[in-house]
Scaffold this motif. Structure first.
Motif, short mmCIF file in Angstrom:
data_model
loop_
_atom_site.label_atom_id
_atom_site.label_comp_id
_atom_site.label_asym_id
_atom_site.label_seq_id
_atom_site.Cartn_x
_atom_site.Cartn_y
_atom_site.Cartn_z
N ILE A 105 -14.09 -91.01 22.66
CA ILE A 105 -14.41 -91.32 21.27
C ILE A 105 -13.40 -92.37 20.83
CG2 ILE A 105 -14.51 -90.49 18.90
CD1 ILE A 105 -15.41 -87.82 19.88
N ALA A 106 -13.90 -93.54 20.42
CA ALA A 106 -13.03 -94.63 20.01
C ALA A 106 -12.86 -94.65 18.50
CB ALA A 106 -13.61 -95.97 20.49
N HIS A 107 -11.77 -95.25 18.04
CA HIS A 107 -11.46 -95.33 16.61
C HIS A 107 -12.57 -95.99 15.83
CE1 HIS A 107 -8.99 -95.93 12.99
NE2 HIS A 107 -9.53 -97.13 12.95
N ASN A 108 -13.18 -97.03 16.39
CA ASN A 108 -14.31 -97.69 15.74
C ASN A 108 -15.18 -98.36 16.80
OD1 ASN A 108 -12.97 -100.06 16.44
ND2 ASN A 108 -12.27 -100.50 14.36
N ASP A 109 -16.27 -98.98 16.37
CA ASP A 109 -17.19 -99.62 17.32
C ASP A 109 -16.52 -100.75 18.07
OD1 ASP A 109 -19.15 -97.90 16.48
OD2 ASP A 109 -20.35 -99.41 15.43
N LEU A 110 -15.67 -101.49 17.40
CA LEU A 110 -15.01 -102.64 18.04
C LEU A 110 -14.19 -102.18 19.23
CD1 LEU A 110 -15.09 -105.65 17.41
CD2 LEU A 110 -12.96 -105.40 16.15
N VAL A 111 -13.43 -101.12 19.06
CA VAL A 111 -12.64 -100.56 20.16
C VAL A 111 -13.58 -100.01 21.24
CG1 VAL A 111 -10.99 -98.76 20.81
CG2 VAL A 111 -10.67 -100.04 18.69
N ALA A 112 -14.64 -99.33 20.83
CA ALA A 112 -15.59 -98.77 21.80
C ALA A 112 -16.25 -99.86 22.63
CB ALA A 112 -16.67 -97.96 21.06
N LEU A 113 -16.55 -101.00 22.01
CA LEU A 113 -17.15 -102.12 22.75
C LEU A 113 -16.17 -102.68 23.77
CD1 LEU A 113 -19.00 -103.89 19.81
CD2 LEU A 113 -20.05 -102.63 21.70
N VAL B 78 -19.35 -92.90 26.11
CA VAL B 78 -18.53 -93.58 25.10
C VAL B 78 -19.19 -93.45 23.73
CG1 VAL B 78 -17.49 -95.77 24.37
CG2 VAL B 78 -17.69 -95.24 26.82
N ILE B 79 -18.38 -93.11 22.71
CA ILE B 79 -18.85 -92.99 21.34
C ILE B 79 -17.96 -93.82 20.43
CG2 ILE B 79 -19.22 -91.42 19.37
CD1 ILE B 79 -19.83 -89.20 21.34
N GLY B 80 -18.57 -94.60 19.55
CA GLY B 80 -17.83 -95.37 18.56
C GLY B 80 -17.92 -94.75 17.18
N ILE B 81 -17.38 -95.45 16.21
CA ILE B 81 -17.46 -95.02 14.80
C ILE B 81 -17.70 -96.26 13.95
CG2 ILE B 81 -16.22 -94.01 12.84
CD1 ILE B 81 -14.63 -92.32 14.81
N ASP B 82 -18.70 -96.23 13.09
CA ASP B 82 -19.06 -97.26 12.09
C ASP B 82 -20.55 -97.56 12.11
OD1 ASP B 82 -16.50 -97.57 11.14
OD2 ASP B 82 -16.06 -99.39 12.29
N ASP B 83 -21.15 -97.69 13.31
CA ASP B 83 -22.54 -98.12 13.48
C ASP B 83 -22.74 -99.54 12.97
OD1 ASP B 83 -25.14 -97.97 14.36
OD2 ASP B 83 -25.91 -97.16 12.48
N THR B 84 -22.01 -100.47 13.57
CA THR B 84 -22.18 -101.89 13.27
C THR B 84 -23.41 -102.43 14.00
OG1 THR B 84 -20.77 -102.52 15.14
CG2 THR B 84 -19.70 -102.19 13.00
N LEU B 85 -23.80 -103.65 13.65
CA LEU B 85 -24.95 -104.27 14.32
C LEU B 85 -24.73 -104.37 15.82
CD1 LEU B 85 -27.61 -105.85 14.26
CD2 LEU B 85 -26.29 -107.93 13.80
N LEU B 86 -23.51 -104.66 16.25
CA LEU B 86 -23.24 -104.81 17.68
C LEU B 86 -23.46 -103.52 18.46
CD1 LEU B 86 -20.01 -107.04 17.66
CD2 LEU B 86 -22.38 -107.74 18.07
N ALA B 87 -23.35 -102.39 17.79
CA ALA B 87 -23.54 -101.11 18.47
C ALA B 87 -24.95 -100.97 19.02
CB ALA B 87 -23.23 -99.95 17.52
N SER B 88 -25.92 -101.52 18.31
CA SER B 88 -27.33 -101.37 18.73
C SER B 88 -27.75 -102.40 19.76
CB SER B 88 -28.25 -101.45 17.51
OG SER B 88 -28.12 -102.71 16.88
N VAL B 89 -26.96 -103.47 19.93
CA VAL B 89 -27.36 -104.53 20.86
C VAL B 89 -26.44 -104.63 22.07
CG1 VAL B 89 -28.44 -105.87 19.02
CG2 VAL B 89 -26.05 -106.32 19.61
N SER B 90 -25.42 -103.76 22.16
CA SER B 90 -24.53 -103.78 23.31
C SER B 90 -25.26 -103.25 24.53
CB SER B 90 -23.28 -102.94 23.03
OG SER B 90 -23.63 -101.57 22.85
#
Length: 327
Positions: free
Chosen positions: A232-240, A259-271
């Motif tokens: 589990i990463a601090h946010n999506d950026l770290v998870a990416l 891997v799990i992120g936090i925030d649900d940014t646009l990049l999360a759905s297209v990674s």
């Protein structure tokens, strides 16, 4: 030709003075009447003149928003939503980036505070004493910080984190890692540790680091060293960053590590793979933060009681999580 205040008054069926009060002293106008005026203004494309309002009332007609890292894809949707909300209420928004450094944040506040009616500070690095001094000088709202006596937008990750940990347990994960990328926000790590303890699952914490892509790249190698099957990463950026480095190391996600992120940014759905993450609604945050700041500016909150609003979270399942590997 620009739409006039008289045209808005005519369209809303009220007097010119009532339209003026709706924008400059909204608490003096009945909610239904004020909404009718705002709807008419939006329909006609009218916005009040901030310069004229400044001359009349000493205000700037501008709200300040200082974020830690504008390059983080989490923040642009929040900026956009806050601008839309502020515009609807007759304000503009001035945005600045503190680069997550106390010295830069202080310098930015000094420059911005002269040009705004109030400030929203996101994940401030300043001490509580400095924040109290600032709140005594101007209307202030903090996000992701709790300081008694200062209005606050509180993001609660408890529900989303609990869902994430339950999801990992259901997939058979028992040893996981948390990549901590904040030295000031303690609630996130606390919720994660409590959720793992509640389900009797092992958790190793890596960090604290900075909340950047490079942090995830660095942490990915440590995950394997600790034999964790999920992160589990601090946010999506770290998870990416974790996803990127796992691919470089030839580690399958989610085959070998989830891997799990936090925030649900646009990049999360297209990674690749798409990122399972804990969603925080940017529009809700922006709306609630802007409204709370305007209330503080208008003196409609009692800061002695630390007024706050709370934003919830929920898990969004995608392709980066799966069953724990069997040995």
């Amino acid at each position: 030709m620009a739409v006039t205040i008289r045209e808005v008054a005519s369209a809303a069926g009220v007097s010119v003075s009532t339209v003026s009060r709706a924008f400059t002293a909204p608490d003096q106008v009945q909610p239904k009447t004020r909404q009718r005026i705002l709807d008419a203004a939006a329909r006609l494309g009218y916005s009040p003149n901030p310069a004229a309002r400044s001359l009349r009332g000493g205000g700037t007609g501008t709200l300040g928003l200082i974020v830690p890292d504008i390059a983080n894809p989490f923040f642009p949707p929040i900026v956009k939503a806050m601008q839309a909300r502020a515009r609807r209420l007759g304000y503009t928004v001035l945005v600045a980036d503190s680069d997550e450094r106390e010295a830069d944040e202080l310098e930015t506040i000094a420059a911005v505070s002269k040009r705004v009616d109030g400030l929203v500070l996101w994940a401030s690095t300043l001490t509580e004493d400095r924040l109290r001094e600032l709140a005594a000088q101007m209307p202030l709202v903090v996000v992701n910080r709790h300081v008694p006596g200062i209005a606050e937008v509180r993001i609660s990750l408890s529900a989303g984190i609990a869902q994430a940990v339950e999801h990992l347990r259901a997939y058979g994960h028992r040893r996981c890692a948390f990549v901590n990328a904040s030295r000031t926000e303690l609630s996130r790590g606390k919720s994660i540790h409590e959720s793992f303890e509640a389900l009797d699952m092992s958790l190793v914490e890596l960090g604290p680091y900075e909340p950047r892509f490079e942090t995830g790249v660095h942490a990915a190698s440590l995950v394997a060293a600790h034999e964790a099957t999920a992160v589990i990463a601090h946010n999506d950026l770290v998870a990416l960053g974790v996803l990127h480095q796992m691919a470089n190391l030839g580690v399958s996600v989610p085959g070998q590590v989830s891997v799990i992120g936090i925030d649900d940014t646009l990049l999360a759905s297209v990674s690749t793979p798409s990122l399972t993450t804990i969603r925080i609604d940017p529009e809700e945050i922006a709306t609630r933060a802007g409204d709370l700041l305007i209330d503080v500016i208008g003196g409609r909150t009692d800061t002695a009681d630390s007024p706050f609003v709370e934003i919830g979270s929920r898990l969004i399942l995608r392709a980066s999580t799966g069953p724990a590997p069997t040995h």
